[in-house]
Design an enzyme around this catalytic site. Structure first.
Site, short mmCIF file in Angstrom:
data_model
loop_
_atom_site.label_atom_id
_atom_site.label_comp_id
_atom_site.label_asym_id
_atom_site.label_seq_id
_atom_site.Cartn_x
_atom_site.Cartn_y
_atom_site.Cartn_z
N ALA A 122 -16.90 24.43 13.27
CA ALA A 122 -17.38 25.79 13.04
C ALA A 122 -18.74 25.74 12.38
CB ALA A 122 -16.40 26.54 12.13
N GLY A 125 -13.36 22.73 14.15
CA GLY A 125 -13.13 23.63 15.29
C GLY A 125 -13.50 22.99 16.62
N GLU A 176 -10.53 21.14 17.48
CA GLU A 176 -9.50 22.10 17.92
C GLU A 176 -9.76 22.59 19.35
OE1 GLU A 176 -9.84 24.46 14.32
OE2 GLU A 176 -7.67 24.24 14.04
N GLU A 196 -12.40 20.55 7.05
CA GLU A 196 -12.23 21.87 6.42
C GLU A 196 -11.76 21.79 4.97
OE1 GLU A 196 -11.29 21.06 9.50
OE2 GLU A 196 -11.69 22.73 10.87
N1 COA Z 1 -22.48 24.10 11.09
C1 COA Z 1 -23.81 24.36 11.12
N2 COA Z 1 -24.76 23.42 11.20
C2 COA Z 1 -24.35 22.14 11.28
C3 COA Z 1 -22.99 21.79 11.27
C4 COA Z 1 -22.03 22.83 11.18
N3 COA Z 1 -20.72 22.58 11.20
N4 COA Z 1 -22.89 20.44 11.33
C5 COA Z 1 -24.15 19.97 11.40
N5 COA Z 1 -25.03 21.00 11.36
C6 COA Z 1 -26.50 20.92 11.40
C7 COA Z 1 -27.05 20.43 10.07
O1 COA Z 1 -27.19 21.51 9.17
C8 COA Z 1 -28.37 19.84 10.48
O2 COA Z 1 -29.29 20.90 10.71
P1 COA Z 1 -30.85 20.75 10.21
O3 COA Z 1 -31.36 19.60 11.05
O4 COA Z 1 -31.43 22.07 10.58
O5 COA Z 1 -30.80 20.47 8.76
C9 COA Z 1 -28.07 19.25 11.85
O6 COA Z 1 -26.88 19.89 12.32
C10 COA Z 1 -27.80 17.75 11.81
O7 COA Z 1 -26.78 17.52 10.84
P2 COA Z 1 -26.92 16.53 9.58
O8 COA Z 1 -25.91 16.93 8.57
O9 COA Z 1 -28.35 16.46 9.16
O10 COA Z 1 -26.54 15.15 10.28
P3 COA Z 1 -25.83 13.92 9.59
O11 COA Z 1 -25.92 12.82 10.56
O12 COA Z 1 -26.39 13.69 8.22
O13 COA Z 1 -24.29 14.37 9.41
C11 COA Z 1 -22.18 15.37 10.05
C12 COA Z 1 -23.50 14.71 10.54
C13 COA Z 1 -21.43 15.86 11.29
C14 COA Z 1 -21.36 14.34 9.30
C15 COA Z 1 -22.53 16.54 9.10
O14 COA Z 1 -23.49 17.35 9.76
C16 COA Z 1 -21.36 17.39 8.73
O15 COA Z 1 -20.53 16.99 7.94
N6 COA Z 1 -21.30 18.64 9.28
C17 COA Z 1 -20.33 19.61 8.88
C18 COA Z 1 -19.02 19.37 9.54
C19 COA Z 1 -18.00 20.39 9.10
O16 COA Z 1 -17.72 20.56 7.95
N7 COA Z 1 -17.42 21.07 10.13
C20 COA Z 1 -16.27 21.93 9.97
C21 COA Z 1 -16.58 23.22 9.40
S1 COA Z 1 -15.07 24.16 9.14
#
Ligand code: COA
Length: 266
Positions: free
Chosen positions: A76, A116, A119, A139
């Site tokens: 999400a 998500g 999911e 989450e």
């Molecule tokens: N929602 C919105 N934006 C997201 C996202 C999410 N779930 N996951 C990644 N992004 C965006 C980041 O904000 C970043 O944007 P930016 O370049 O404008 O700053 C871009 O995607 C790249 O992500 P980044 O975090 O810089 O890459 P990373 O390699 O350091 O880490 C993840 C990758 C997937 C581990 C990390 O992005 C993450 O943990 N994301 C959230 C996952 C999450 O919690 N999802 C469930 C939500 S209920």
């Protein structure tokens, strides 16, 4: 057909009946926002229209995938999560539409497949992953749970111990572990993913589509009801297939050595 919706690309090859819905927010790792939920629904509705217009069955298989080289989907969209009311967290019914979509669905997974996004993959009938992909339910670190049935589906595929481990630790697991636990059908070396998915999709796309769709329903019934109800469903679903042209076609191909069957979903 090639439609570019705001966050999803919809492709449909009339000749093969193979459709692809591509999550298309690569800069946000294909994070799923309200627009993407809506676009997935719209994409599936466009495919439904193709089916309605066709004489038999138009859509044989739908593949979900993500653009960019980093993610199927990072879950999400958490931008602005802190400002949202609890109602905004309600799981979108889009995944129900995916589960109930009549044609078989395949999630082609590379990179991150989280929250998500996982999911959505679990709502598909099959998950085929690259070895470098990573799975998880992050989450818990936001003080919430996978709200679209994630723990339920992983419990059915792998068991509640793995489901609750994923959801409570929030940690990412490898494709190898996901495969061992049974939440993906296959994990292939990265370079082989395209070819392997293509051949899996073609295999199913060439089968008699009404039987394939009935088998999909039977699989859904199997996870939602008990064995007695499930067997009743299968018995009821079996008889009408005996009346189809595709059954006749399959029987003829079995009887005649050189006859190549052409299944039409009729
Ligand atoms: N929602 C919105 N934006 C997201 C996202 C999410 N779930 N996951 C990644 N992004 C965006 C980041 O904000 C970043 O944007 P930016 O370049 O404008 O700053 C871009 O995607 C790249 O992500 P980044 O975090 O810089 O890459 P990373 O390699 O350091 O880490 C993840 C990758 C997937 C581990 C990390 O992005 C993450 O943990 N994301 C959230 C996952 C999450 O919690 N999802 C469930 C939500 S209920």
């Amino acid at each position: 057909m090639h439609e570019e919706l705001d966050t999803v690309l919809v492709d449909f090859d009339e000749g093969t009946g193979i459709a692809t819905l591509t999550l298309n927010r690569p800069d946000a790792l294909n994070a799923m926002n309200a627009q993407m939920n809506e676009d997935i629904e719209t994409g599936l509705a466009l495919l439904d229209e193709r089916d309605a217009e066709a004489e038999g069955v138009a859509v044989r298989v739908v593949v979900f995938e993500g653009t960019g080289d980093r993610a199927f989907s990072a879950g999400a969209d958490i931008t602005g999560f802190a400002d949202r009311s609890p109602a905004a967290f309600d799981a979108h019914p889009m995944r129900d539409t995916v589960i109930e979509f009549p044609a078989p669905t395949i999630a082609k997974i590379h990179g991150y497949c989280l929250g998500g996004g996982l999911e959505l993959a679990l709502a598909c009938d099959f998950r085929i992953a690259s070895e470098s992909s990573r799975f998880g339910f992050p989450e818990v670190d936001l003080g919430i749970i996978p709200g679209a049935g994630g723990v339920q589906y992983v419990s059915r595929l792998a068991g509640p111990a793995f489901a609750t481990e994923l959801a409570m630790t929030g940690e990412h697991v490898t494709a190898e572990r996901a495969d061992e636990e049974g939440i993906v059908n296959y994990a292939y070396p990265d370079d082989d993913l395209d070819g392997e998915v293509e051949s899996f999709v073609e295999t199913i796309a060439e089968k008699p589509p009404l039987a394939v769709r009935t088998i999909k329903d039977s699989g859904n019934v199997a996870v939602e009801t008990d064995l007695h109800e499930g067997r009743k469903y299968d018995r009821r679903a079996f008889a009408p297939l005996l009346e189809t042209e595709d059954h006749e076609e399959g029987a003829r191909a079995f009887a005649e050595d050189d006859y190549e069957p052409e299944f039409k979903g009729k």
